[in-house]
Design a protein around this motif. Sequence first.
Motif: not given
Length: 423
Positions: A153-175
């Motif tokens: 319902g409110d997809v955005s980079l602001s509502n996401t947290l990122f962790r480094r993942d061997a040259g890439a990123f892993a994304a987590y929902l925060v809101d």
Amino acid sequence: MTTLPGLGLTASGTIPQELLDLPWQLPLEDWPEEVIAALPRGISRHIVRFAYLGGSVIAVKETSERAARHEYRMLRQLGKLGAPCVKPVAEVTGRTTPEGEELSPALVTRHLRFSLPYRAVFNQMMRKETLLRLIHAQALLMVELHLIGFYWGDVSLSNTLFRRDAGAFAAYLVDAETGEIHPKLSTGQREYDLDVAQVNIAGELMDLMEGGMVDEEVDPIATSHQFIDAYRGLWQELTGDTAFNPDQRWLIEERIRRLNELGFDVEEYDIRTVREDSKLLLRPKVVDPGHHQRRLMNLTGLDVQENQARRLLGAIDAYRAESDPHGDEAVAAHMWTQQVFQPLIAQIPKELRNKLEPAEIMHQLIDHRWRLSEREHRDISLEQALPSFIDEELKGLRDEATLMIDPPGEVIDQMNRLNRGEG
């Protein structure tokens, strides 16, 4: 501190005394420095602060009672479904000042160690290639959430947290304030999430460009379209049909192997006949993310990100090939963990261990060893490469376990600018 009369806390499990002792009688923006952890915050319509809770850090967000209750329940359900998201700690209601003035309820979540809001990822000029890896992580997160029936319902980079993942990123929902969980999402619900994501991501990238934080070659509109393309490609691969003739059953294994490479296990699939041309259609039915994570966990007990797991499995395979090519994989994995991984991580100076997750340190050390060997035209071991990796690379990184707990004044100023949305 005495528990405040009228204060209500809803939590799963035992409520820590430290949670009750926080200054709930004060507006969040007035909480004293001794309880506040100086971490960068993403842009939010609500007041958000990070606070110490025993030996960990929590995020506290002031919101309405209805929103706090809904988001707390959503995050709990998502956690039970294995979704990549922050963990809820409690919802807090009945807050009042000593004078009896009502204060906003709050949602408490646990801080995700080694995670960064997208503006902290962009603390320096972001190259186009790195941005695309971030966008791909966001697309993968949205696919994973849609697969379990979560409408964001409110997809955005602001509502996401990122962790480094061997040259890439892993994304987590925060809101999850606007989220809903359904048995299955309709095409219309998924498309609406895509429309919202496209508009929000383009707008966020435009803001970053105005602050000089993104490579000038980046086109915010085109990048938001790339997010949509990444999502559609992943969704088709995970849920679409594969047509094959009855004598092409090897295509089943090929499809499953491709999904494994993407990091997914296929637990069930349907095969049905197309009567018009006598072809068979294969459709994955139950697709579960975390293929490499589970394999590494079973072999070593290490709990890491998906791409980190892929990289460490490759290191285990190389170790096995050198030490005992025909030996048991589980034995080789155990020996690699005991003789390679743990001793190397133990040699990292204590004051540097919050720079990166151990698995990310190993990934970057392997890359450093390769570059060093190429530069010196000889084979260099990980043990030999470790001192220069620490001096040349690790020391220059930020502490990403909590980014900064007691940062110097100039860093606080920089984080305050990020929190206000300034460049």
